[in-house]
Design an enzyme around this catalytic site. Sequence first.
Site, short mmCIF file in Angstrom:
data_model
loop_
_atom_site.label_atom_id
_atom_site.label_comp_id
_atom_site.label_asym_id
_atom_site.label_seq_id
_atom_site.Cartn_x
_atom_site.Cartn_y
_atom_site.Cartn_z
N ASP A 184 38.05 -30.02 -24.02
CA ASP A 184 36.92 -29.19 -23.64
C ASP A 184 35.64 -29.72 -24.29
O ASP A 184 35.63 -30.04 -25.48
CB ASP A 184 37.14 -27.75 -24.11
CG ASP A 184 37.48 -26.81 -22.98
OD1 ASP A 184 36.69 -26.77 -22.02
OD2 ASP A 184 38.51 -26.13 -23.05
N ASP B 275 32.74 -27.13 -20.17
CA ASP B 275 32.79 -25.67 -20.18
C ASP B 275 31.43 -25.07 -19.83
O ASP B 275 30.41 -25.43 -20.44
CB ASP B 275 33.22 -25.18 -21.57
CG ASP B 275 33.24 -23.68 -21.67
OD1 ASP B 275 34.12 -23.06 -21.06
OD2 ASP B 275 32.34 -23.12 -22.33
#
Length: 577
Positions: free
Chosen positions: A130, A232
């Site tokens: 991420d 993200d």
Amino acid sequence: MNVLYIRFMALAIFMLGAFSGYAQNKPGATDTIDRKWWKEAVVYQVYPRSFKDNNGDGIGDLKGIISKLDYIKSLGVDVVWLNPIYSSPNDDNGYDVSDYRNIMKDFGTMDDFDALLKGMHSRGIKLVMDLVVNHSSDEHEWFKQSRSSRTSPYREYYHWWNAEKGKPAYRYSLFDVNHDAWRYDSLTNAYYLHYFSRKQPDLNWENPKLRNEVYGIMKFWADKGIDGFRLDAFQFAAKDTTFPAFPKGYEKNFTQYYGVQGNLHGYLQEMNREVLSKYNVMSVAEGAGNTFEDGHNLVDADRNELNMAYAFEGVDIAKPEGYSITHLKQVFTKWDSAFAAKGWLSIFLANHDQARLVSRFGNDSPEFRALSSKMLTTFLMTMRGTPYYYNGDELGMTNAGFTTIEDYRDVQTLNEYQRQKNIGADLPAYLKRIAFESRDNGRTPFQWNNTANAGFTTGTPWIKVNPNYKNINAAAQEKDANSILNYFRRVVKLRKDNLVLVYGKYTLLDAQNPDTYAYTRELNGRKLLVLLNFTNKAASTQTGIDLNNANVLIGNYQKPSKNGTLLPYEAVVYEVK
């Protein structure tokens, strides 16, 4: 004679190889498609906090994941997407990063990470991390410096609005208890912006110094050898920094006003030039914008931005009161159609921000849990796009069954409960709703076996283990050839063995049928038919395809139907003439 023999054997080997290729994917299959490893991959998402605890503190960690790499390998998946493991005060379970180049102490050390990456690569598994750069933690050194003075060199790393100008135009916050995205800070008499928690101030992507900091972080991890980034909330990263007033009630169409604004594509093209194009990494955006055009601009190869994106329209269909199968078909079909000739998307129905797959889209009753789990897996693995599969769904793990607010840990759930309480809302109704949809449903510990705490930890787990772990666990399903787990392995192998399921043309059949989902996948002369019953009753489907000579490739019943009538939650994949 020896020369003739050698020539004969060479021809025989060639023909055998050609026939093998024909049997699998038909001649020319690899010549007419743009093959990429990330298109053919199956992505398995690991939520580290809840996967496996190695040291008994009740929190999953990197060594715990290392201890289960052989299990992950056995699933047949190619890529692990790992939720954030960076240093963080953990306000939003790691999505509030305080140091992008270090590991959260709860999870271990950088040496542990290096061992994890090495262990994955030695097993042929790639690692996607991420990249949380729409915002940071308010405990990041950048923000500490930024809020210290209006003249700080880090001031422009974030969005500040000086209070003497009056309060800025309202912005909706997803996680704030008052849904107000502007937080007053008395130190410099100014407001800072946070689309999520007040401890997650938004980064200012208009600042080239900030962008270069992010590219340096990406290079740090890419140089370590990771294989990709999941961006993200990045569709929200670019803002109109004049912060004009939005119309009343705009928060009901949050993405329309927050998504793909400003110079987002310019930033992504710069990111591609500076980082992505220099490494053989996969890149995926959380969110595909507001329109198909937005999505194409993000992922079309000639745009030089990202490889793929998620479209949220499909995953948002499930509601506590149920959902329309016809609507679900329409949504997935229109997205497939929009990207049939160009661009690439992901396929998913669950992740760490959703409740459990079988509880939302299937039927988690003892009678139908296994059948509906297998049906949903069949759907995900037979659609075009890169499938993303969340850890625990391969066991048919269900929603947690929490009944009190004290059971929850998620900042979004807790703050919304407090807001509901503040405005005098119906709290039992709210608890009923979050029992279906809270993110914590998907974050309960992985159910490894029927020992204490499901084999997740020897300590006290950070969030309660689902009490059904004694019946739903990996150890029990390993021993059962017909388990959800072993079916998952078979259907993953089916996808990997048949490129038609990756690249083949998708055609919806029997579109108005309210119970079943039927479609074909076609590539280079091969045609597969997928039939799915999304209900707990027998249902018929009219496809116009003769199944008498069809070959069953996989199904979740021992004797799949060949007359177009499907048993409850039946799934079957045929090869047809």
